[in-house]
Design an enzyme around this catalytic site. Structure first.
Site, short mmCIF file in Angstrom:
data_model
loop_
_atom_site.label_atom_id
_atom_site.label_comp_id
_atom_site.label_asym_id
_atom_site.label_seq_id
_atom_site.Cartn_x
_atom_site.Cartn_y
_atom_site.Cartn_z
N THR A 171 0.83 -1.21 0.00
CA THR A 171 0.00 0.00 0.00
C THR A 171 0.87 1.25 0.00
OG1 THR A 171 -1.68 -1.20 1.27
CG2 THR A 171 -1.86 1.20 1.20
N LYS A 172 1.83 1.28 0.90
CA LYS A 172 2.72 2.43 1.03
C LYS A 172 3.52 2.65 -0.25
CE LYS A 172 6.02 5.10 3.08
NZ LYS A 172 5.83 6.43 3.66
#
Length: 295
Positions: A171-172
């Site tokens: 996600t990051k």
């Protein structure tokens, strides 16, 4: 008494020390590979904070309830490996490094084999403005339990994500392709546009196709972030490129961003500047793209 150990005493590590002390958590230890250099940021932070540098990661984490790993992206796995011999059974290992899902999984395996509880954490904003109140996305099999305890360590904006290690990292880092990529795109565009004298027109036109905003201020902020943190960002984008490649996608944009971020890091000494055009010109001058007195 709660004991917290920091592996990495850079910007993030220092914020943890300061905010944990403000909460009354004062039994703190730290280890950083840069402690051997008295002029390093880690050594300067240790002296400013009054923390005695540990002689090793294992010494720092001994007896700690919580270990915070805040090192450069490429050192996620080495940081975990260096701590395992001193890690207490059941200790939390809070890994907030911007590393690929594969590297997070390697680090988790090391910590779990040593009896620790690995929690991957993705910092989803710059840490400076909100400090430990910043949004952290948690992941891994121990994330939900740590989420219940997080506020006791000053982490008030955690979100528990997937129980599988690597999802928070993905996600990051997929987000970083956009955010760090925008920094690189704006830098490259305005360096060239300033040469042709069309930078104001380029910036003004962005609101024709993107949401209305002060794009000159946004560009200045993004460019300054690359100049100040380009080395760290380049490492993060190498991890992002690996993340993209692990998905079977050729990481053309992520890989190009690595190069632009690394290039920008050479010119951090030009900060600060009063305006975005002045910032761009300062970079052009430092990079040999502009003669003194030109604009």
């Amino acid at each position: 008494m709660t004991r917290v150990a920091l592996i990495g005493l850079g910007e993030v590590g220092r914020i943890f020390v300061e905010d944990l002390r403000a909460l009354g958590i004062t039994d703190l230890a730290a280890w950083d590979t840069a402690f051997g250099d008295e002029a390093s940021r880690a050594s300067l932070n240790a002296r400013a904070l009054g923390i005695r540098p540990a002689s090793s990661a294992a010494e720092a984490v001994a007896g700690a309830d919580l270990v915070v790993s805040a090192v450069t992206a490429m050192n996620c796995v080495p940081a975990a490996s260096s701590a395992v011999s001193g890690l207490a059974t059941g200790a939390w290992f809070f890994d907030l490094n911007s590393s690929s899902p594969g590297h997070k999984q390697e680090a988790a395996a090391e910590i779990h084999a040593a009896g620790g509880r690995y929690v991957e954490a993705a910092l989803m904003s710059p840490i400076g403005p909100r400090r430990l109140d910043s949004p952290f996305l948690l992941g891994g099999p121990h994330a939900a339990r740590f989420g219940e305890a997080a506020a006791g360590y000053g982490l008030t904006a955690t979100t528990v994500g997937a129980a599988v290690v690597g999802v928070a990292a993905a996600t990051k880092l997929c987000r970083s392709v956009v955010v760090k990529g925008l920094e690189a795109l704006l830098s490259e565009s305005l360096l060239a546009a300033r040469h042709y004298g069309v930078d104001r027109e380029v910036v003004a036109s962005l609101s024709n196709i993107l949401p209305e905003a002060d794009w000159e201020a946004i560009a200045g902020y993004f460019i300054s972030r690359s100049l100040e943190h380009g080395v760290r960002r380049a490492e993060e984008m190498e991890e992002a490129a690996e993340t993209v490649a692990e998905a079977g996608v050729t990481p053309w944009m992520a890989s190009a961003t690595v190069e632009r971020q690394r290039w920008a890091a050479q010119f951090g000494e030009v900060l600060p500047q009063a305006s975005t055009p002045e910032l761009v010109d300062a970079v052009r001058l430092a990079a040999g793209l502009l003669e003194e007195g030109e604009s």
